[in-house]
Every structure is written in C-alpha cells, then in structure tokens.
Design an enzyme around this catalytic site. Structure first.
Site, PDB file in Angstrom:
ATOM      1  N   HIS A  83      27.117  -0.773   5.133  1.00 58.31           N
ATOM      2  CA  HIS A  83      28.423  -1.624   6.037  1.00 58.31           C
ATOM      3  C   HIS A  83      28.942  -0.758   7.175  1.00 58.31           C
ATOM      4  O   HIS A  83      29.158   0.732   7.039  1.00 58.31           O
ATOM      5  CB  HIS A  83      29.370  -1.722   4.678  1.00 58.31           C
ATOM      6  CG  HIS A  83      29.884  -0.756   4.277  1.00 58.31           C
ATOM      7  ND1 HIS A  83      31.347  -0.288   4.675  1.00 58.31           N
ATOM      8  CD2 HIS A  83      29.895  -0.068   3.210  1.00 58.31           C
ATOM      9  CE1 HIS A  83      31.624   0.581   3.803  1.00 58.31           C
ATOM     10  NE2 HIS A  83      30.771   0.736   2.843  1.00 58.31           N
ATOM     11  N   ASP A  85      31.744  -1.453   8.539  1.00 60.92           N
ATOM     12  CA  ASP A  85      33.428  -1.852   8.507  1.00 60.92           C
ATOM     13  C   ASP A  85      34.109  -0.717   7.725  1.00 60.92           C
ATOM     14  O   ASP A  85      33.131   0.017   6.718  1.00 60.92           O
ATOM     15  CB  ASP A  85      34.037  -3.144   7.730  1.00 60.92           C
ATOM     16  CG  ASP A  85      33.389  -3.408   6.216  1.00 60.92           C
ATOM     17  OD1 ASP A  85      32.355  -2.759   5.975  1.00 60.92           O
ATOM     18  OD2 ASP A  85      34.176  -3.485   5.486  1.00 60.92           O
ATOM     19  N   ASP A 116      32.111   6.934   4.629  1.00 60.06           N
ATOM     20  CA  ASP A 116      31.919   5.623   4.203  1.00 60.06           C
ATOM     21  C   ASP A 116      32.285   4.567   5.323  1.00 60.06           C
ATOM     22  O   ASP A 116      33.355   4.233   5.349  1.00 60.06           O
ATOM     23  CB  ASP A 116      32.970   5.587   2.955  1.00 60.06           C
ATOM     24  CG  ASP A 116      33.242   4.073   2.171  1.00 60.06           C
ATOM     25  OD1 ASP A 116      32.136   3.371   2.395  1.00 60.06           O
ATOM     26  OD2 ASP A 116      34.137   3.924   1.575  1.00 60.06           O
ATOM     27  N   GLU A 149      32.150  -5.262   3.651  1.00 56.70           N
ATOM     28  CA  GLU A 149      31.968  -4.622   2.403  1.00 56.70           C
ATOM     29  C   GLU A 149      33.472  -4.348   1.634  1.00 56.70           C
ATOM     30  O   GLU A 149      33.962  -4.409   0.541  1.00 56.70           O
ATOM     31  CB  GLU A 149      31.228  -3.223   2.306  1.00 56.70           C
ATOM     32  CG  GLU A 149      30.673  -2.719   0.973  1.00 56.70           C
ATOM     33  CD  GLU A 149      31.812  -1.754   0.201  1.00 56.70           C
ATOM     34  OE1 GLU A 149      31.593  -1.730  -0.958  1.00 56.70           O
ATOM     35  OE2 GLU A 149      32.361  -1.465   0.865  1.00 56.70           O
ATOM     36  N   ASP A 176      25.590   4.886   0.346  1.00 62.87           N
ATOM     37  CA  ASP A 176      27.104   4.586   0.361  1.00 62.87           C
ATOM     38  C   ASP A 176      27.381   4.954  -0.912  1.00 62.87           C
ATOM     39  O   ASP A 176      28.561   4.434  -1.571  1.00 62.87           O
ATOM     40  CB  ASP A 176      27.072   2.868   0.245  1.00 62.87           C
ATOM     41  CG  ASP A 176      28.524   2.564   0.662  1.00 62.87           C
ATOM     42  OD1 ASP A 176      29.102   3.410   1.278  1.00 62.87           O
ATOM     43  OD2 ASP A 176      28.778   1.424   0.248  1.00 62.87           O
TER      44      ASP A 176
END
Ligand code: BES
Ligand code: MN
Ligand code: MN
Length: 455
Positions: A83, A85, A116, A149, A176
């Site tokens: 992800h 975002d 992250d 996410e 992740d």
C-alpha cells in the site's frame, strides 16, 4: 565487480525519499491530491522499468496501481501486494524532523510511511529493476499497490472480487510486516483480525452544572469508564460472553516451539519505557501479541478537556474500541457479541449506541508451501540464518480475502522492526532493511521459479 544494487543504492534511496515527500494520508480528505500524486509517482517508476500494462485502476476511493510483466504464460505468477497510503502523522510536534521531509539519520530513513509501507513497497520496485538488469525476472510478476489499506481496504475488496482474471496468480507476495531483529530473520505466518467500534453513551439532554445535578444523574463519562473497565476481569481475560468460544488454542508443543523465538521481557519493557509487562494471565508477551485476542480502547473523549477547571457533567461520552482476533474467531461473530454485550452494560439512567467500523479476518499462512520455502531460503541466503516462522500481531485484512476470493496464500516477506515506530511519531526504516529487502526479493523469485519448475 560491484553488484547493480551496490552501484545504484544511493539513487534507490533518493527515489524512495522523493516518494516519501508526498503525504499520501488516506484517512484525511485534505491529502486527497497528494494520495493521487503518490499513485502517479509509483506508476511512473514502474513504467520506466519496463513493467507493462501499468495503470491507475479507479475505484470508489483511491486508485489501485497495477502493472505486470508476463514473461511466459507457462511460468508461475507472483502477485505483489502493498500500500502507498500512510497513517496520519499527528502529533507533528513529537517528530524530531518533519514527517514528510524525509532524512537519513544514523542508518535510518525517518518519514511517515518509511516502513509502513512505502519503503517496503519500493524494495519490490527496485528488486524488479535489479532482476531486469541482471538477466530478467524468472517468473511472471503482477503489482497491485493500493491506497486505502490504512482505512480498511474497502474498495480493494470490490476490486478483487471484480477482477479475478486480471489478478490470476499462484501466490501473493507482501512486504508489510517485520522480522524479529536484523540478526534474526523471521517470516510472519499469521495476522490477527480486527473488530472495531465507536461507542457513544448519552446521559442528560444537555451538559449540566455538576453541582446542581451531580450525584443525581448518570454521568456518561463515569458510566462509559465503568463499562469499559468491566470488559476485562482481574486476570485480564475479556468478559464478553462467548468471546473465546472459537479461539484456537495452541498445543503445548506449539507453544514450546513459539517460546524458542528470541525475546526478552526486560528489553521489551525498556524499549517502550514500561515498569512491567501486563496482559492476559497464563500467556507470555509473545503469545499475548500473536495468538491471543485482545480488546483495547484506542481513544476516549467527552466533557471538558480545556485549560483549568470547568464543573460540568457532559451529555455524551465516546470511545473507539478495537478487538484483535485470532483463528477461528470471525469479525462478524465478535462484532455481534461485542455489540450485544456492550449495549447490555449501560444502566437504565443512560443510553448507548455501538457503531461498528471496518473489520478484518485473522489468517494463518502455510509453512509447507513452495512459496514459503522459497522465501525461507531467500532469507537464509541473505541473512546467513534460517528464518523463524512467527505469528504477527498486526492486521492486513485483505490477506484473508485473497485466500477466500482468489484462493491464494500470501507470503509475508516483511523487513520492518517493531522499533520502527510505524503509526507513531518518528517512524523510520533501516537503510540496512531497505537494501536487504532489495537483495532478498530476487532470491525469492529465483527460488520460487526453480521449486515450481521441479515439482
Ligand atoms: N502493515 C500494517 C500491519 C502490520 C504491521 C502487520 C506490522 C504486522 C506487523 C498495516 O498497515 C496496518 O497498520 N494495519 C492495521 C489494520 C488496518 C485495517 C487499519 C492494523 O494492524 O492496525
Ligand atoms: Mn502496512
Ligand atoms: Mn499501517
């Protein structure tokens, strides 16, 4: 001869820093333009590497960045998920350098999203580049990098359901998650699920003078605190009826195996400034954060919180309460049990409303699959140690959905550390981890292609 990675690592890092400069916060509409810019940035980087069919797939929310490289339809296909975002960076004042002005300090990249998950996604982009420069990718690759996410992947759910042909693959590869330590590689083989609620307790129809009315009315803040406090007993077991009904208990052997993973409660306490550990009686810290379900208040508010004292009984009190779930609990089951129980706790002098947010299912991924073996061997090669399978405490709700909708297992080839402060101020990601990821991923592809070919 220096490797391509060695020769290009500074450029790889500076490209990542450029991406981190874009504040792709999905939770806050104010950043919507930046979210789109972050997707565009990734699309451009994939395109220039020779990834094909690169597109921004529109959804009801943020676009999904898709691209693929089908070298031979007869070869297996790896679907890379991640992800772009990020979590909100608040509170900004606790950052030692601004969250969207990335800096490299003491071997770490400091920025929101550094670990992250932009930093970990970017390892895959650069690993693809390395493979292309060093003889090509040994099997087919598809990239699917989403932008929601951190807010529940609701639109990805729909996208996956509607694009099964496009997403056809043999395994899902995700970075992740994390490893135990830089000298202790590990692979997460489980993720917890999630049931998340917002609760609202209402007392009187307006805020009241606490002298005129205090003592004769239900104070919603007092009531809410009492209700929340009753959700754990003196052993820190959760008191919701039936909460543990479906929890899969591990055998003594499995627990003994888990206990072999290096862990020190002393270091754990020290790293987060705690005087002691705390949690469900009968379980170790590692168990409490992996194989056991939990209930936590994430936020609580109401009444007067400004300067000085205001004598007031608030009309309303609120809290956000989440439960982490383990196999074989389901978010639907726990959501229902929580709603029913929490509603029953309110005294007759007040009322409560429970509003469920997004949920997610727990997963356990296999360790006897070719893909797991390929990942394990890859880490063993680059770290010089066989990785330990661990059960992770976090959640990536889409992973269970990949299994149920696409029939695919995921390999959680993450390189973060618990100390990377994801979701917190001063999130960072080790340059070591970033480069190790880029080094390890091509080994995964080679091992996976070879093992698949020989099966
Ligand atoms: N990457 C994390 C999850 C994670 C981190 C799993 C470390 C294992 C180890 C992910 O971005 C995340 O934050 N997930 C959320 C759930 C989501 C629905 C907001 C979580 O776990 O709180
Ligand atoms: Mn993440
Ligand atoms: Mn996250």
């Amino acid at each position: 001869m220096a490797s391509y990675l060695e020769e290009n690592k500074d450029r790889f890092l500076s490209e990542l820093l450029d991406w981190l400069r874009i504040p792709s916060v999905s939770a806050d509409p104010k950043f919507h333009g930046d979210v789109l810019r972050a997707a565009d940035y990734l699309k451009a980087r994939l395109e220039e590497l020779g990834v094909e069919n690169v597109e921004l797939c529109e959804t009801a929310g943020n676009p999904i960045v898709y691209g693929d490289k089908i070298v031979d339809p007869a070869l297996p296909t790896v679907l890379v998920y991640g992800h772009y975002d990020v979590q909100p960076a608040d509170p900004y004042e606790l950052w030692t350098s601004p969250p969207f002005e990335p800096v490299i300090k003491d071997g770490n990249i400091y920025a929101r999203g550094a670990c992250d998950d932009k930093g970990q996604v970017y390892m895959h982009v650069k690993a693809f580049e390395v493979m292309m420069k060093e003889g090509g990718v040994p099997c087919n690759v598809k990239f699917m990098i989403e932008g929601e996410e951190e807010i529940g992947s609701n639109n990805l759910n729909v996208f996956v359901r509607e694009n099964k042909e496009k997403l056809k693959a043999d395994v899902i590869l995700i970075s992740d998650t994390g490893i135990l330590a830089n000298d202790t590689p590990s692979i997460e083989v489980g993720l917890r699920g999630l049931s998340y609620h917002e609760v609202e307790v209402t007392g009187p129809n307006r805020d009241l003078h606490s002298g005129l009315y205090g003592g004769a009315v239900a104070n919603p803040i007092n009531i809410l605190c009492k209700m929340i406090a009753s959700l754990h007993d003196e052993n820190n077991h959760i008191t919701i009826p039936g909460f543990y009904d479906n929890v899969q208990e591990l055998s003594a052997e499995e627990r003994a195996e888990m206990a072999k993973a290096p862990h020190s409660d002393e270091e754990f306490k020290q790293s987060i400034g705690l005087p002691d550990v705390y949690g469900e009686k009968g379980y170790s810290t590692i168990e409490r954060t992996s194989i056991r379900p939990t209930l936590d208040v994430n936020g609580i508010w109401g009444g007067y919180t400004g300067e000085g004292a205001k004598t007031v009984i608030a009309s309303k009190a609120y809290a956000k309460i989440s439960m982490r779930l383990v196999p074989n609990q389901t978010s639907e089951e726990i959501t229902e049990k929580f709603q029913k129980h929490f509603s029953s706790l309110v005294p007759s002098g007040a009322t409560v409303v429970v509003r469920p947010h997004h949920g997610g299912e727990p997963v356990v991924t296999p360790t006897d699959s070719i893909a797991y073996q390929a990942a394990s061997k890859a880490l063993e090669t680059t770290f010089g140690k066989k990785p330990i399978p661990t059960r992770g405490g976090g959640s990536i709700p889409i992973v269970a959905m990949f299994k149920s909708e696409l029939g695919l297992d995921s390999v959680l080839l993450g390189f973060g550390l618990d100390s990377d402060a994801i979701h917190s101020p001063n999130e960072h990601y080790g340059v070591f981890n970033f480069l190790k990821g880029i080094e390890t991923i091509p080994h995964f592809y080679r091992n996976y292609a070879a093992l698949e070919a020989s099966k």
